[in-house]
Design an enzyme around this catalytic site. Structure first.
Site, mmCIF file in Angstrom:
data_model
loop_
_atom_site.group_PDB
_atom_site.id
_atom_site.type_symbol
_atom_site.label_atom_id
_atom_site.label_comp_id
_atom_site.label_asym_id
_atom_site.label_seq_id
_atom_site.Cartn_x
_atom_site.Cartn_y
_atom_site.Cartn_z
ATOM 1 C CB ILE A 130 7.297 1.684 -9.967
ATOM 2 C CG1 ILE A 130 7.313 0.214 -9.595
ATOM 3 C CG2 ILE A 130 7.553 1.961 -11.461
ATOM 4 C CD1 ILE A 130 7.565 -0.762 -10.648
ATOM 5 C CG HIS A 140 -2.288 0.560 0.973
ATOM 6 N ND1 HIS A 140 -3.389 -0.214 0.752
ATOM 7 C CD2 HIS A 140 -2.743 1.830 0.927
ATOM 8 C CE1 HIS A 140 -4.448 0.548 0.587
ATOM 9 N NE2 HIS A 140 -4.085 1.802 0.682
ATOM 10 N N GLY A 174 1.287 4.560 -8.067
ATOM 11 C CA GLY A 174 0.299 5.288 -7.261
ATOM 12 C C GLY A 174 0.618 6.765 -7.171
HETATM 13 C C1 LIG Z 1 -2.815 9.103 -1.763
HETATM 14 C C2 LIG Z 1 -2.975 7.625 -1.916
HETATM 15 C C3 LIG Z 1 -4.243 7.072 -1.902
HETATM 16 C C4 LIG Z 1 -4.395 5.697 -2.070
HETATM 17 N N1 LIG Z 1 -5.656 5.172 -2.127
HETATM 18 C C5 LIG Z 1 -5.802 3.840 -2.306
HETATM 19 C C6 LIG Z 1 -7.103 3.280 -2.439
HETATM 20 O O1 LIG Z 1 -8.109 3.974 -2.409
HETATM 21 N N2 LIG Z 1 -7.187 1.927 -2.604
HETATM 22 C C7 LIG Z 1 -6.080 1.116 -2.653
HETATM 23 O O2 LIG Z 1 -6.207 -0.111 -2.780
HETATM 24 N N3 LIG Z 1 -4.840 1.643 -2.562
HETATM 25 C C8 LIG Z 1 -4.685 2.963 -2.404
HETATM 26 N N4 LIG Z 1 -3.425 3.492 -2.348
HETATM 27 C C9 LIG Z 1 -2.258 2.611 -2.541
HETATM 28 C C10 LIG Z 1 -1.894 2.530 -4.034
HETATM 29 O O3 LIG Z 1 -2.868 1.840 -4.748
HETATM 30 C C11 LIG Z 1 -0.553 1.803 -4.261
HETATM 31 O O4 LIG Z 1 -0.587 0.548 -3.621
HETATM 32 C C12 LIG Z 1 0.671 2.580 -3.778
HETATM 33 O O5 LIG Z 1 0.491 3.959 -3.915
HETATM 34 C C13 LIG Z 1 1.877 2.117 -4.599
HETATM 35 O O6 LIG Z 1 3.017 2.753 -4.215
HETATM 36 P P1 LIG Z 1 3.643 4.058 -4.970
HETATM 37 O O7 LIG Z 1 2.831 5.217 -4.496
HETATM 38 O O8 LIG Z 1 5.043 4.064 -4.470
HETATM 39 O O9 LIG Z 1 3.534 3.824 -6.457
HETATM 40 C C14 LIG Z 1 -3.259 4.869 -2.200
HETATM 41 C C15 LIG Z 1 -1.986 5.446 -2.219
HETATM 42 C C16 LIG Z 1 -1.839 6.806 -2.096
HETATM 43 C C17 LIG Z 1 -0.456 7.388 -2.147
#
Ligand SMILES: Cc1cc2nc3c(=O)[nH]c(=O)nc-3n(C[C@H](O)[C@H](O)[C@H](O)COP(=O)(O)O)c2cc1C
Length: 360
Positions: free
Chosen positions: A289, A255, A309
């Protein structure tokens, strides 16, 4: 700094977008997006861990038919770069997820829409010409989950992603210190009073009684016609359990370091999970990434596709749909360039890179 409506010369990498976005975003949004749980160890290490893995060149291999298409659940995807589910995109752009899906269309990517999107599923799908997946946070009232799933099926979403690693919010000290709150005009429009948002630490034991278990996963799997993908697998034991339950795919993810601080960097746990899965179901990877070379490393270590993300939010904050499309374009071109250097004509070839050649 104002949001941009052009791309300046010094915006050439995802890190540049991060730099710009930090100057453009308001502090409330910044506290929500550019942070991890507790001491942010997992958040930081997700990205740093990639820098400890090295590649080799194989630049005399034939790469005449450079191809980055992949197949997942009997669908062909134009490239392996997917947009991770990210909640409340209106925090950084007035049109929120609509801008993001427009960018995804232009780059022909697959966008996974959060349960907590700030635009409705109907609006997003109406604007989509590229594939969409739907991400579900399981709600205690199963009827709400079933309604959302049926809606996603009807609207033509291609897969159902169930996020299992965030039953509640992590300890978000950065948000607490800043006093983060959602502006009144922004909400999770697809779900009334979403359960995961309860920050009521005094009633943790009551909250714990309502959290989903494998029973709910099994129930949903049996009640959806879409491929079911579990997001937030970071252990071999849970990968094994997913296989036993006949789950269609997994997302190796922590996450983005926003839930339990101290989880291992995603890329470090990927190889052992891939070994357990043994190509039986697809593995999608996310966490840290920022470069095409990171994508090569993730695929070589067992992923079939990757998600990004925060970079989506940095692109969106910096230059709206244009910024997201440019972010995706940069990453796609970096992937292709890295494939030429490593002698990989297609994604399957990246999977053949020997682990022993990835030097730690
Ligand atoms: C601001 C924010 C909101 C997110 N909201 C969700 C969400 O609603 N549902 C979910 O499964 N993951 C959520 N995530 C996790 C992302 O899907 C993902 O796993 C993560 O951002 C990947 O890492 P990265 O930001 O380094 O690419 C969220 C991440 C961020 C930064």
């Amino acid at each position: 700094m104002e949001k941009l409506d052009f791309i300046p010369n010094d915006l050439v990498s995802l890190k540049d977008y991060e730099r710009y976005a930090k100057q453009i975003m308001d502090l409330n949004s910044l506290a929500y997006i550019n942070s991890g749980a507790a001491d942010e160890v997992t958040f930081r290490k997700n990205e740093e861990a990639f820098q400890e893995i090295y590649l080799e060149t194989n630049s005399l291999e034939e790469v005449k038919n450079l191809d980055i298409k992949i197949e997942l659940f009997k669908e062909i995807y134009d490239n392996p770069i997917f947009l991770a589910p990210v909640a409340y995109q209106k925090l950084v752009d007035i049109n929120g997820e609509i801008s993001t899906v427009q960018a995804s269309n232009v780059m022909n990517c697959c966008m996974c829409v959060s349960s907590f999107s700030s635009c409705s599923l109907e609006e997003i799908s109406k604007n989509a010409t590229s594939p969409l997946w739907f991400q579900l946070y399981i709600q205690p009232d199963m009827n709400i989950n079933l309604e959302l799933i049926k809606k996603a099926e009807k609207l033509g979403f291609k897969a159902l992603v169930i996020t299992i690693d965030a039953p509640i919010n992590g300890i978000r000290n950065v948000e607490q210190r800043y006093g983060f709150s959602l502006p009144k005009e922004i909400s999770a429009v697809n779900i009334k009073n979403p359960f995961q948002l309860l920050n009521d630490y005094e009633n943790i034991s009551d909250i714990a009684k309502k959290l989903p278990t494998w029973k709910e996963i099994e129930f949903i799997k049996n009640n959806s016609s879409l491929p079911v993908v579990l997001k937030g697998i970071n252990s071999v034991a849970y990968a094994k359990k997913a296989l036993e339950l006949g789950i269609d795919g997994i997302i190796v993810s922590n996450h983005g370091g926003r839930t339990l601080d101290s989880l291992a960097p995603s890329i470090k746990v990927l190889p052992k999970i891939a070994k357990e899965i043994n190509k039986k179901i697809p593995i999608i990877f996310d966490g840290g990434i920022k470069r095409g070379t990171d994508i090569i490393k993730a695929i070589a270590l067992g992923a079939d596709a990757v998600m990004i993300g925060r970079p989506i939010m940095y692109g969106l904050a910096t230059a709206g749909a244009l910024g997201v499309a440019h972010t995706l374009k940069i990453l796609k071109e970096e992937l292709q360039i890295s494939m030429i250097f490593t002698g990989c004509e297609n994604i399957e070839k990246i999977k053949e890179i020997k682990l022993s050649n990835l030097q730690y």
